[in-house]
Design a protein around this motif. Structure first.
Motif, mmCIF file in Angstrom:
data_model
loop_
_atom_site.group_PDB
_atom_site.id
_atom_site.type_symbol
_atom_site.label_atom_id
_atom_site.label_comp_id
_atom_site.label_asym_id
_atom_site.label_seq_id
_atom_site.Cartn_x
_atom_site.Cartn_y
_atom_site.Cartn_z
ATOM 1 N N ALA A 1 -72.358 126.667 -128.290
ATOM 2 C CA ALA A 1 -71.917 127.202 -129.017
ATOM 3 C C ALA A 1 -72.613 128.168 -129.590
ATOM 4 C CB ALA A 1 -70.715 126.510 -130.777
ATOM 5 N N MET A 2 -73.885 127.755 -130.142
ATOM 6 C CA MET A 2 -75.067 128.578 -131.251
ATOM 7 C C MET A 2 -75.383 129.840 -130.590
ATOM 8 S SD MET A 2 -73.821 126.598 -134.149
ATOM 9 C CE MET A 2 -73.266 126.041 -134.605
ATOM 10 N N ASN A 3 -75.370 129.771 -128.975
ATOM 11 C CA ASN A 3 -76.666 131.208 -128.743
ATOM 12 C C ASN A 3 -75.342 132.093 -128.618
ATOM 13 O OD1 ASN A 3 -78.296 129.507 -128.958
ATOM 14 N ND2 ASN A 3 -77.965 128.602 -126.727
ATOM 15 N N TYR A 4 -74.067 131.926 -128.380
ATOM 16 C CA TYR A 4 -73.281 133.499 -127.657
ATOM 17 C C TYR A 4 -71.700 133.853 -128.522
ATOM 18 C CZ TYR A 4 -77.404 133.235 -124.691
ATOM 19 O OH TYR A 4 -78.568 133.664 -124.360
ATOM 20 N N GLY B 1 -86.727 121.710 -131.520
ATOM 21 C CA GLY B 1 -86.845 122.152 -130.473
ATOM 22 C C GLY B 1 -87.586 123.644 -130.407
ATOM 23 N N MET B 2 -87.583 123.781 -131.733
ATOM 24 C CA MET B 2 -89.174 124.866 -131.963
ATOM 25 C C MET B 2 -90.631 124.818 -132.142
ATOM 26 S SD MET B 2 -87.195 127.486 -134.815
ATOM 27 C CE MET B 2 -87.104 125.661 -136.438
ATOM 28 N N GLN B 3 -90.627 125.205 -130.754
ATOM 29 C CA GLN B 3 -92.191 124.633 -130.779
ATOM 30 C C GLN B 3 -93.100 125.639 -129.661
ATOM 31 O OE1 GLN B 3 -90.700 121.155 -128.175
ATOM 32 N NE2 GLN B 3 -93.128 121.129 -128.157
ATOM 33 N N THR B 4 -92.176 126.724 -129.086
ATOM 34 C CA THR B 4 -93.253 127.648 -128.791
ATOM 35 C C THR B 4 -92.532 129.417 -129.230
ATOM 36 O OG1 THR B 4 -91.428 128.999 -127.074
ATOM 37 C CG2 THR B 4 -93.382 127.040 -126.630
ATOM 38 N N MET B 5 -93.360 130.320 -129.402
ATOM 39 C CA MET B 5 -93.352 131.667 -130.714
ATOM 40 C C MET B 5 -91.381 132.346 -129.716
ATOM 41 S SD MET B 5 -96.838 132.607 -130.219
ATOM 42 C CE MET B 5 -96.935 133.741 -130.582
ATOM 43 N N ASN B 6 -90.859 131.913 -128.268
ATOM 44 C CA ASN B 6 -90.020 132.311 -128.074
ATOM 45 C C ASN B 6 -88.182 131.273 -128.376
ATOM 46 O OD1 ASN B 6 -91.256 134.318 -126.407
ATOM 47 N ND2 ASN B 6 -91.190 132.014 -125.073
ATOM 48 N N ASP B 7 -89.268 130.347 -129.303
ATOM 49 C CA ASP B 7 -88.089 129.404 -129.793
ATOM 50 C C ASP B 7 -88.093 130.034 -131.663
ATOM 51 O OD1 ASP B 7 -90.040 126.632 -128.535
ATOM 52 O OD2 ASP B 7 -88.733 128.442 -127.422
ATOM 53 N N SER B 8 -86.652 130.533 -131.514
ATOM 54 C CA SER B 8 -86.259 130.312 -132.950
ATOM 55 C C SER B 8 -85.024 130.134 -133.842
ATOM 56 C CB SER B 8 -86.557 131.816 -133.235
ATOM 57 O OG SER B 8 -85.544 132.898 -132.413
ATOM 58 N N LYS C 1 -96.919 121.594 -131.039
ATOM 59 C CA LYS C 1 -95.939 121.168 -131.106
ATOM 60 C C LYS C 1 -94.160 121.671 -131.740
ATOM 61 C CE LYS C 1 -98.457 117.236 -129.938
ATOM 62 N NZ LYS C 1 -98.687 116.989 -128.955
ATOM 63 N N GLU C 2 -93.558 120.296 -131.969
ATOM 64 C CA GLU C 2 -92.470 120.613 -132.361
ATOM 65 C C GLU C 2 -92.791 121.660 -134.194
ATOM 66 O OE1 GLU C 2 -87.529 118.905 -132.262
ATOM 67 O OE2 GLU C 2 -88.913 118.411 -133.788
ATOM 68 N N ALA D 1 -76.332 128.029 -137.867
ATOM 69 C CA ALA D 1 -77.291 128.713 -136.648
ATOM 70 C C ALA D 1 -77.408 129.218 -136.019
ATOM 71 C CB ALA D 1 -78.683 128.393 -137.113
ATOM 72 N N LYS D 2 -77.435 130.297 -135.511
ATOM 73 C CA LYS D 2 -78.015 131.136 -133.896
ATOM 74 C C LYS D 2 -79.669 130.602 -133.676
ATOM 75 C CE LYS D 2 -75.813 135.258 -132.373
ATOM 76 N NZ LYS D 2 -76.777 135.846 -131.527
ATOM 77 N N THR D 3 -79.960 129.781 -132.271
ATOM 78 C CA THR D 3 -80.729 129.151 -132.142
ATOM 79 C C THR D 3 -81.479 129.790 -130.436
ATOM 80 O OG1 THR D 3 -79.820 127.612 -130.523
ATOM 81 C CG2 THR D 3 -81.056 127.346 -133.066
ATOM 82 N N SER D 4 -82.244 130.650 -130.031
ATOM 83 C CA SER D 4 -83.172 130.968 -129.610
ATOM 84 C C SER D 4 -83.217 130.180 -128.572
ATOM 85 C CB SER D 4 -82.899 132.593 -129.699
ATOM 86 O OG SER D 4 -82.318 133.133 -130.469
ATOM 87 N N GLY D 5 -84.463 130.793 -127.265
ATOM 88 C CA GLY D 5 -85.482 129.666 -127.001
ATOM 89 C C GLY D 5 -84.993 128.507 -126.568
ATOM 90 N N ASN D 6 -85.753 127.185 -126.877
ATOM 91 C CA ASN D 6 -85.323 125.657 -126.553
ATOM 92 C C ASN D 6 -84.867 125.465 -128.268
ATOM 93 O OD1 ASN D 6 -86.592 125.885 -123.735
ATOM 94 N ND2 ASN D 6 -88.390 125.558 -124.454
ATOM 95 N N ALA D 7 -84.932 125.847 -129.364
ATOM 96 C CA ALA D 7 -83.860 125.395 -130.477
ATOM 97 C C ALA D 7 -82.816 125.426 -130.169
ATOM 98 C CB ALA D 7 -84.385 126.485 -131.352
ATOM 99 N N GLN D 8 -82.551 124.176 -131.075
ATOM 100 C CA GLN D 8 -81.022 123.620 -130.350
ATOM 101 C C GLN D 8 -80.549 123.257 -131.642
ATOM 102 O OE1 GLN D 8 -80.025 120.663 -127.729
ATOM 103 N NE2 GLN D 8 -82.167 120.449 -126.911
#
Ligand code: JFZ
Length: 599
Positions: A17-20, A494-501, A585-586, A466-473
């Motif tokens: 649900a968070m993504n879209y 799951g926020m461990q890369t710069m694409n995860d927000s 790391k996360e 929250a709205k999550t993107s990438g591997n964040a959940q």
């Protein structure tokens, strides 16, 4: 202890649900669908209107009171036989010391009435296998194996029934540590060699039939931890028991989705409204069964606010008490239930027979509803007395105090309502105002931005919004302080890369300075990593601070880390975001972002 599939469903739904937004709407419908059992039981309405029940865990473990062989045990007292791996033959001897001479059915039933509960569920047989009723199919019973030699359930069923309170039994249908073929005693018996069918045929099913034929009408049969039966066998069992009491409701832990209403995990409240009949169960302290050294009792204020929180999502709260081995309900349970009952005596209209409110939780509190009425449960009074309802289109015909009926002034700018509430003691557990309106109740708006303002000590942006993107959940994390006292918290993981927000949409009502505080749990391996907080068009770097590892059987410690101050020049909807500066790391497990007005 077995984890129910529910959390996975919830977490899964939330993550989706968070993504879209559109997906969000669809997912909420899925949750609605998931929430409600396939076809509602024809006798479900009393349960949905009840809202508040009393759970009672009472058995031989109450006699042990959390002690065995001079050692104190903490956590779920009803699990002491398992915790101490007490041989069944040894444990059975406890019955000889079990003589609850202080048990008084009238007293228990009158406390239930005073507390304002509409139903009571008591353990007829828990995992220890001891029947707290006069069962003819086992010798391990309160009548045959204890000096008490009486069946307390007969008197209790009568005393409760005559006060118009629904009566029900908890029955551990699969887990039975006393029986060689019962489930889950792995320290006396080899689980792989067990014949569960034999245990069901010789004990569980006959005892369930005794309970459904010997104690009058049962409002609820509360099953627990299913197992040892196939889907067909469960269906056959459920149908045969329903035939004995068609009006009785079976809890979801009968398994195989064959319950008449849903139970979430222990001490778990869904983060958003769930349609259909469901229940949250909570201990009054940290244990279901009596433990003499567990004094962590929830205050009347905590109980009332928990009840309002659960009701605001459309569910029932069943609060547990654990009488001791003499049959006395702990002093603070009696006192605090009575206090809760006094609040319900004045404010019950805002709880009983209500359903979820159409407005997401606000900094000031939560809402419950009836046709044409929204009950505003004010838990935190805004400093300036201006209670803001951010989005409400229906025509309002009046706002008044639930108890004094005094009408309040209010005004509207587009969909935003401002109600002028009177001053009241900030320690008030829950001050209720009624907003009457025309038209049907608006849909629950899952996309409504979270509200923040200078009028509250702190404004919490909970992970579920929250709205999550990438591997964040967003995930529901389960942990515990003691054995079996499960705690559940939703976190962004799951926020461990710069694409995860993660991003929060915040409707900031007042200009002013706000501290931005990140509330998170951070294990050693994730500490000293850099992240970026973006707010109000500015980026702020921060470095993570270690708090605790994430381990199911240990506390998950959250740290509140102030990483910036932002000056909001005008009211409006803002986006606050967080993401890692580097792949690694996360970053942490983010529970919430808190906006603290700078005074
Ligand atoms: C069970 C029992 O083991 C416990 O002793 C108590 O009676 C409680 C009410 O129910 O414990 C559970 C069962 C299921 C979950 C958690 C604890 N669950 O699904 O998360």
């Amino acid at each position: 202890m077995m984890k129910y599939k529910w959390n996975k469903i919830i977490a899964g739904c939330m993550m989706l649900a968070m993504n879209y937004k559109t997906v969000k709407a669809q997912v909420m419908d899925e949750m609605w669908a998931q929430g409600s059992v396939a076809k509602e039981h024809p006798n479900i309405q009393w349960f949905k209107d009840a809202k508040f029940g009393l759970f009672i865990h009472w058995g031989l473990y109450s006699q042990l009171a959390g002690n065995w062989n001079g050692k104190r045990y903490y956590g779920s007292g009803e699990w002491i036989m398992n915790q101490a791996k007490i041989p069944a033959a040894t444990y059975a001897k406890v019955a000889a010391d079990f003589n609850p001479v202080r048990f008084n059915a009238e007293e228990w039933a009158s406390l239930a009435k005073e507390a304002g509960v509409k139903y009571m569920v008591i353990t007829a047989k828990h995992h220890e296998g001891f029947a707290m009723f006069d069962s003819k199919v086992s010798d391990f019973t309160i009548v045959k194996a204890s000096p008490y030699k009486k069946d307390p359930m007969k008197a209790l069923a009568t005393a409760v029934g005559k006060r118009g309170i629904k009566f029900g039994f908890y029955y551990s249908q699969f887990v039975d540590w006393h029986e060689p073929n019962g489930g889950r005693n792995t320290w006396d018996f080899d689980e792989s060699k067990k014949n569960y069918q034999l245990y069901y045929q010789q004990k569980a099913i006959p005892q369930l039939k005794e309970l459904l034929t010997g104690y009058g009408p049962l409002g609820i049969v509360w099953f627990d931890l299913p197992g040892g039966l196939s889907k067909e066998e469960t269906r056959k069992l459920v149908d045969s028991l329903h035939a004995l009491q068609p009006k009785s409701l079976f809890s979801s832990r009968v398994g195989q989705g064959m319950g008449d209403y849903k139970d979430f995990g222990d001490s778990e409240v869904p983060p958003v409204p769930i349609k259909g009949a469901w229940e949250s169960i909570y201990t009054h302290n940290d244990s279901w069964g009596y433990i003499e050294h567990d004094m962590n009792f929830k205050s009347p204020k905590e109980i009332i606010r928990l009840l309002a929180n659960v009701a605001s999502k459309g569910g029932n709260l069943m609060l547990n008490v654990g009488p001791d081995g003499k049959g006395a309900i702990p002093h603070y349970s009696v006192q605090y239930l009575r206090e809760t009952g006094k609040w319900l005596a004045k404010n019950g209209e805002s709880i009983y027979a209500t359903t979820f409110g159409s407005i997401p939780a606000q900094p000031w509190g939560v809402t419950t509803s009836k046709p044409g009425k929204l009950f505003l449960h004010v838990l935190n009074r805004p400093v300036n007395g201006q209670l803001i309802i951010p989005a409400f289109a229906n025509e309002v015909t009046g706002v008044y105090d639930l108890i004094t009926k005094q009408h309040l002034a209010y005004n509207r700018k587009q969909q935003e309502l401002t109600i002028q509430v009177p001053a009241f003691d900030r320690e008030t557990p829950d001050r209720v105002f009624v907003m009457e309106y025309k038209g049907k109740q608006p849909e629950y708006d899952t996309a409504a931005p979270v509200v923040a303002s200078q009028q509250y000590e702190q404004n919490n942006l909970e992970a579920v919004f929250a709205k999550t993107s990438g591997n964040a959940q967003v995930k529901s994390l389960t942990f515990s302080h003691y054995f079996g006292d499960w705690k559940h918290t939703n976190c962004v993981t799951g926020m461990q890369t710069m694409n995860d927000s993660v991003n929060f949409k915040v409707n900031i009502m007042d200009a002013g300075d706000y501290k931005v505080v990140l509330e998170y749990a951070c294990p050693q391996e994730s500490a000293r990593q850099e992240g970026i907080l973006s707010v109000n068009g500015a980026n702020h770097f921060f470095r993570t601070l270690r708090s605790s590892e994430f381990d199911k059987s240990a506390p998950l410690m959250f740290i509140r880390h102030t990483v910036a101050i932002t000056t909001i020049r005008q009211k409006g909807v803002y986006t606050i975001g967080v993401k890692p500066v580097q792949d690694g790391k996360e970053l942490f497990k983010l529970k919430s972002i808190i906006l603290e007005p700078v005074k």
